[in-house]
Design an enzyme around this catalytic site. Structure first.
Site, short mmCIF file in Angstrom:
data_model
loop_
_atom_site.label_atom_id
_atom_site.label_comp_id
_atom_site.label_asym_id
_atom_site.label_seq_id
_atom_site.Cartn_x
_atom_site.Cartn_y
_atom_site.Cartn_z
N GLU A 205 44.53 45.49 40.53
CA GLU A 205 43.31 46.25 40.79
C GLU A 205 43.54 47.47 41.66
O GLU A 205 42.60 48.02 42.24
CB GLU A 205 42.24 45.32 41.39
N ASP A 242 37.88 38.02 48.84
CA ASP A 242 37.77 37.15 47.67
C ASP A 242 38.94 36.19 47.75
O ASP A 242 40.09 36.57 47.51
CB ASP A 242 37.81 37.94 46.37
N GLU A 283 34.02 35.60 49.21
CA GLU A 283 33.80 35.16 47.83
C GLU A 283 34.72 33.99 47.49
O GLU A 283 35.89 33.99 47.87
CB GLU A 283 34.07 36.34 46.89
N LYS A 335 29.49 39.22 36.69
CA LYS A 335 30.49 39.73 35.75
C LYS A 335 29.94 39.56 34.34
O LYS A 335 29.73 38.43 33.88
CB LYS A 335 31.81 38.96 35.89
N ARG A 364 36.57 43.21 36.21
CA ARG A 364 37.58 42.18 36.06
C ARG A 364 38.94 42.80 36.31
O ARG A 364 39.09 44.03 36.32
CB ARG A 364 37.55 41.55 34.65
N LYS A 386 31.94 45.78 43.12
CA LYS A 386 33.36 45.50 43.34
C LYS A 386 34.11 45.98 42.12
O LYS A 386 33.99 45.41 41.04
CB LYS A 386 33.56 43.99 43.55
#
EC number: 4.2.1.11
Length: 427
Positions: A205, A242, A283, A335, A364, A386
């Site tokens: 990411e 997370d 999270e 999501k 994702r 996010k």
């Protein structure tokens, strides 16, 4: 209103080089709209089924030609002639055609691709931006970017257990300034890592992925980067995590930093971490089936920290309803591909908001250049998004779309800022 005249699907690649589904919907007024479907790395067991071909000699079994065929051979004939504005009806037609609880017959990736492309086509035909078409005349709130600038867990080849260490620029007056401050901290972190001879390679990411002695060491490095960039920790910039705890949960225990821990011990760890650092959100701190642990943690620190269910809820209204009833978590990660249709996604957000839960719109780890979630974040007024680090075009595309939306809204735009985290009180 314009009606659906044609639907075309194809197999494309996502940001990790894996196949995914792209769909184009054509309307009888000449409108054409396109949507691409994301894919996760750490996926919840209760997510809708992402249909893969399973042919090991082609894309290592990850091809999506069956999902593409399902669209062109089964879904198209059902939807031709429907008004594109009939989103709920169109989505329900696909759900009925699939006939399963988890979309395993047609594939959530097939259904979602069509669902999103239809919404985009309808918005375009109505000459409206997607956020305005979905959110109505009052959509005006720009979300806080939850920027994952240090990656661990399933998103990186490092020894760090926690999957995402995020910064949230809550002190900025606008989204544009929030994005700037986040990018400046990101670049400062690279400088800090280099100075300490730590790796600056990137995870899925866009965040850095160094090996570190402890998970808390990641927060120390980011704290140093915040100061180096000239911002105030706890006021301008705060932290979010997370954990993706399901990834290291087995046989009733959590193997964290090489030690087996109970849910109570993990909860104690999070409490101490929140005492030491300005953490506003955690999270998936516990496993997706550890409902008792979630209840205990929420009762313990839920009054001052956002406890977000991702794998716990998988954007599924039924699981969210259970979480609301049991006081497990106080926020939902949203999501679109977890549930597999736009209608069900919007229903999940509505259910959460009516119960007083917060929502965080999310990408994702396997993404594309599609920017739908940026518009969804504004349309739903969730106040948080996010979508990775301020690096890699698949991540930055969403941030850039939010810049455009803020510009379009002009004086009507409002940045969520610290209001996105009402439980947090700065020191």
């Amino acid at each position: 209103m314009a009606t659906i005249e044609g639907i075309v699907a194809r197999e494309i690649l996502d940001s990790r080089g894996n196949p995914t589904v792209e769909v184009e919907v054509g309307l009888d007024d000449g409108t054409i709209a396109r949507a691409a479907v994301p894919s996760g790395a750490s996926t919840g067991a209760f997510e809708a089924v992402e249909l893969r071909d399973g042919e090991k000699d082609r894309y290592l079994g990850k091809g999506v030609t069956q999902a593409v065929s399902n669209i062109e051979d089964k879904i198209v004939d059902e939807l031709i002639g429907y008004e594109a504005s009939e989103q709920r009806l169109i989505d329900q037609k696909m759900l009925d055609l699939d006939g399963t609880d988890n979309k395993s017959q047609l594939g959530a990736n097939a259904i979602l691709g069509v669902s999103l492309a239809v919404a985009k086509a309808a918005a375009s035909a109505a000459e409206l931006n997607l956020f305005r078409y979905l959110g109505g005349p009052n959509a005006h709130l720009l979300p806080v970017p939850m920027m994952n600038i240090l990656n661990g867990g399933a998103h990186a080849d490092s020894n760090v257990d926690i999957q995402e260490f995020m910064i949230a620029p809550i002190g900025a007056p606008t989204f544009r300034e929030a994005l700037r401050s986040g990018a400046e901290v990101y670049h400062a972190l690279k400088s800090v890592l280099k100075k300490k001879d730590l790796a600056t390679g990137l995870g899925d990411e866009g965040g850095f992925a160094p090996n570190l002695p402890t998970n808390a060491a990641a927060l120390d490095l980011i704290s140093e980067a915040v100061e180096k960039a000239g911002y105030r920790l706890g006021t301008d910039i705060v932290f979010a995590l997370d954990v993706a705890a399901t990834e290291f949960f087995e046989n009733g225990t959590y193997t964290f930093e090489g030690v087996e821990k109970t849910a109570e011990e993990m909860s104690s760890y999070y409490t101490k971490l929140a005492d030491a650092y300005p953490i506003v959100s955690i999270e998936d701190p516990l496993a997706e089936d550890d409902w008792s642990g979630w209840r205990t943690l929420t009762a313990s620190v839920g009054d001052r920290i956002q406890i977000v269910g991702d794998d716990l809820f998988v954007t599924n209204p039924q699981r969210i309803a259970r979480g609301i009833a049991e006081n497990a978590a106080n926020s939902v990660l949203v999501k679109v591909n977890q549930i597999g249709s736009l209608t069900e996604t919007l229903d999940a957000v509505d259910l959460a908001h009516r119960a007083g839960f917060r929502c965080m719109m999310s990408h994702r780890s396997g993404e594309t250049e599609d920017t739908t979630i940026a518009d969804l974040a504004v349309a739903t007024g969730c106040g948080q998004i996010k979508t990775g680090a301020p690096a890699r075009s698949d991540r930055v595309a969403k941030y850039n779309q939010l810049l455009r939306i803020e510009e379009e809204l002009a004086d009507a735009a409002r940045y969520a800022g610290s209001g996105a985290f009402p439980r947090y009180r700065s020191a």
